[in-house]
Design an enzyme around this catalytic site. Structure first.
Site, mmCIF file in Angstrom:
data_model
loop_
_atom_site.group_PDB
_atom_site.id
_atom_site.type_symbol
_atom_site.label_atom_id
_atom_site.label_comp_id
_atom_site.label_asym_id
_atom_site.label_seq_id
_atom_site.Cartn_x
_atom_site.Cartn_y
_atom_site.Cartn_z
ATOM 1 N N GLY A 15 0.842 -1.203 0.000
ATOM 2 C CA GLY A 15 0.000 0.000 0.000
ATOM 3 C C GLY A 15 0.873 1.246 0.000
ATOM 4 O O GLY A 15 1.898 1.280 0.666
ATOM 5 N N ARG A 76 1.123 -4.822 -5.867
ATOM 6 C CA ARG A 76 1.078 -6.079 -5.111
ATOM 7 C C ARG A 76 1.286 -7.173 -6.151
ATOM 8 O O ARG A 76 0.540 -7.247 -7.120
ATOM 9 C CB ARG A 76 -0.267 -6.219 -4.406
ATOM 10 C CG ARG A 76 -0.492 -5.076 -3.391
ATOM 11 C CD ARG A 76 -1.641 -5.402 -2.457
ATOM 12 N NE ARG A 76 -2.149 -4.202 -1.794
ATOM 13 C CZ ARG A 76 -1.721 -3.780 -0.597
ATOM 14 N NH1 ARG A 76 -0.798 -4.434 0.056
ATOM 15 N NH2 ARG A 76 -2.252 -2.700 -0.056
ATOM 16 N N ASP A 107 4.878 -5.073 6.104
ATOM 17 C CA ASP A 107 5.393 -6.387 6.506
ATOM 18 C C ASP A 107 5.409 -7.396 5.356
ATOM 19 O O ASP A 107 6.292 -8.254 5.291
ATOM 20 C CB ASP A 107 4.645 -6.926 7.735
ATOM 21 C CG ASP A 107 3.154 -6.994 7.523
ATOM 22 O OD1 ASP A 107 2.664 -6.477 6.496
ATOM 23 O OD2 ASP A 107 2.463 -7.564 8.382
ATOM 24 N N THR A 130 3.837 2.474 5.977
ATOM 25 C CA THR A 130 2.421 2.089 5.916
ATOM 26 C C THR A 130 1.672 3.010 6.867
ATOM 27 O O THR A 130 2.174 3.304 7.963
ATOM 28 C CB THR A 130 2.192 0.610 6.309
ATOM 29 O OG1 THR A 130 0.818 0.438 6.691
ATOM 30 C CG2 THR A 130 3.052 0.161 7.471
ATOM 31 N N ASP A 132 -0.680 2.312 8.611
ATOM 32 C CA ASP A 132 -1.274 1.570 9.731
ATOM 33 C C ASP A 132 -0.427 1.591 11.008
ATOM 34 O O ASP A 132 -0.933 1.286 12.077
ATOM 35 C CB ASP A 132 -1.506 0.102 9.326
ATOM 36 C CG ASP A 132 -2.365 -0.001 8.078
ATOM 37 O OD1 ASP A 132 -3.196 0.901 7.861
ATOM 38 O OD2 ASP A 132 -2.196 -0.966 7.314
ATOM 39 N N ASP A 134 1.734 -0.545 11.909
ATOM 40 C CA ASP A 134 1.600 -1.896 12.477
ATOM 41 C C ASP A 134 2.880 -2.722 12.366
ATOM 42 O O ASP A 134 2.836 -3.939 12.270
ATOM 43 C CB ASP A 134 0.434 -2.628 11.788
ATOM 44 C CG ASP A 134 0.626 -2.740 10.283
ATOM 45 O OD1 ASP A 134 1.586 -2.150 9.754
ATOM 46 O OD2 ASP A 134 -0.187 -3.422 9.632
ATOM 47 N N ARG A 176 -6.214 -1.215 9.401
ATOM 48 C CA ARG A 176 -6.278 -2.681 9.362
ATOM 49 C C ARG A 176 -6.380 -3.269 10.769
ATOM 50 O O ARG A 176 -7.286 -2.910 11.497
ATOM 51 C CB ARG A 176 -5.099 -3.244 8.573
ATOM 52 C CG ARG A 176 -5.243 -2.913 7.095
ATOM 53 C CD ARG A 176 -4.628 -3.933 6.249
ATOM 54 N NE ARG A 176 -3.190 -3.944 6.423
ATOM 55 C CZ ARG A 176 -2.344 -4.414 5.545
ATOM 56 N NH1 ARG A 176 -2.798 -4.943 4.437
ATOM 57 N NH2 ARG A 176 -1.069 -4.386 5.755
#
Ligand code: ATP
Length: 328
Positions: A15, A76, A107, A130, A132, A134, A176
């Site tokens: 992303g 992707r 990741d 990202t 996120d 995360d 997410r």
């Protein structure tokens, strides 16, 4: 910094996130500084396998530090998940004399990089990017701060209309399986309640806090919901559930969606991107590999990629405590 690396490839994958351009710029400029060549690889691993490369110099990356997205494009790629696909990627690198890679992504990107590096003994360094936030081993990922500020700006605007009409607004934010955007934008925008994926009691807490706020005479409220929240209901079902269990609310739903991915990176993300980009090139030149460059308590750190991928989620209990206290 004596090292055999003469040419570094850089790609963005997964992303997109605000700050990716600033990171590419920093990698390219660090290569120039240390007198080595830099090649931009378009469309992430897909472009790697197809040899979609372009030599970059310091001037190729002018006027991009302030731009969202990634000028190298992202993708992707299913093919890169196969050994055959990764072999094609390696052949393209050897054909173009590229000795090492900087991978800017999340990741998944790091996982692909670890396989690649193991199979072909190629030095790689990851830069966490990202929205996120995360990834373990770094306090912040690139793009998170910008996304957070975009979210809070949107929530502030919704608050104006919520309070004018005495409405209850459910606002979905991205992230997410991580609640960082939800928690921080929720606290920062003064949300009534915040539902995050790391907690399982969200629905029950929501009903209780709405009852409390009604007794306290609050007429409008904002509920921030993380997209990965675990009540088993999507945001529209959540709103319906509350509507059917509590009388008298004029309920609206707003999904902020991809607006959170776009926009000019914040100053924080630009500086972070610059630090991590320089750190990535320096790590490669010092012979490091299979690591992520992250930020830990203001310091640039090197973290084994495996730890970045497999590490624990960063749930911050203090945020829950503060959210509870400040929403009374
Ligand atoms: P974001 O967090 O924004 O989604 P990401 O880097 O996690 O970013 P992914 O789509 O999961 O995004 O991964 C990016 C790319 O990395 C994939 O399209 C694929 O090419 C490669 N990749 C992911 N997982 C693997 C894997 N297990 N083996 C090889 N390559 C992988």
């Amino acid at each position: 910094m004596a090292n055999k690396i003469k040419k570094i490839g850089v790609l963005t994958s997964g992303g997109d996130a605000p700050g990716m351009n600033a990171a590419i710029r920093a990698v390219v400029r660090a290569c120039k500084y240390y007198k080595i060549d830099c090649v931009g690889i378009y469309r992430g691993y897909q472009g790697l396998m197809e040899g979609d490369f372009e030599e970059l110099n310091a001037r190729s990356v002018r006027n991009i530090i302030n731009k969202g997205g990634t000028f190298l494009k992202s993708a992707r790629s299913m093919d890169f998940k196969t050994k055959e696909g990764r072999k094609r990627g390696y052949e393209q690198l050897t054909k173009n004399n590229i000795d090492a890679l900087v991978l800017i992504g999340g990741d998944g990107t790091f996982t692909g990089g670890v396989y690649f590096s193991q199979e072909f003994d190629l030095p790689i360094v990851g830069i966490p990017a990202t929205i996120d936030n995360d990834i373990s081993g770094t306090d912040f990922t690139l793009g998170y701060d910008t996304a957070l500020n975009t979210a809070i700006d949107a929530i502030d605007k919704i608050r104006d209309t919520a309070s004018s009409h005495n409405r209850l607004f459910f606002i979905e934010v991205m992230g997410r399986d991580a609640g960082d955007i939800a928690f921080n934008s929720g606290i920062g925008a003064g949300a009534e309640e915040i539902l995050v994926p790391e907690e399982t009691d969200g629905l029950q807490r929501l009903i209780e806090s709405l009852k409390r706020s009604r007794e306290a005479g609050k007429l409008s409220s904002i509920i921030v919901v993380a997209e990965g929240e675990k009540s088993g209901k999507n945001i529209f079902e959540l709103a319906e559930y509350v509507g059917s269990h509590m009388e008298g609310y004029d309920i609206r739903v707003s999904v902020l969606g991809h607006t959170q991915r776009g926009g000019s990176p914040s100053c924080f993300d630009r500086v972070l991107a610059s630090k991590l980009g320089v750190g990535a090139v320096e790590a490669l030149l010092e012979g490091d590999s299979k690591i992520m460059i992250g930020l830990n308590h203001q310091k640039v750190v090197r973290v084994p990629l495996k730890d970045a991928i497999d590490g624990e989620a960063k749930y911050d209990k203090e945020l829950r405590r503060v959210a509870n206290i400040t929403s009374v």
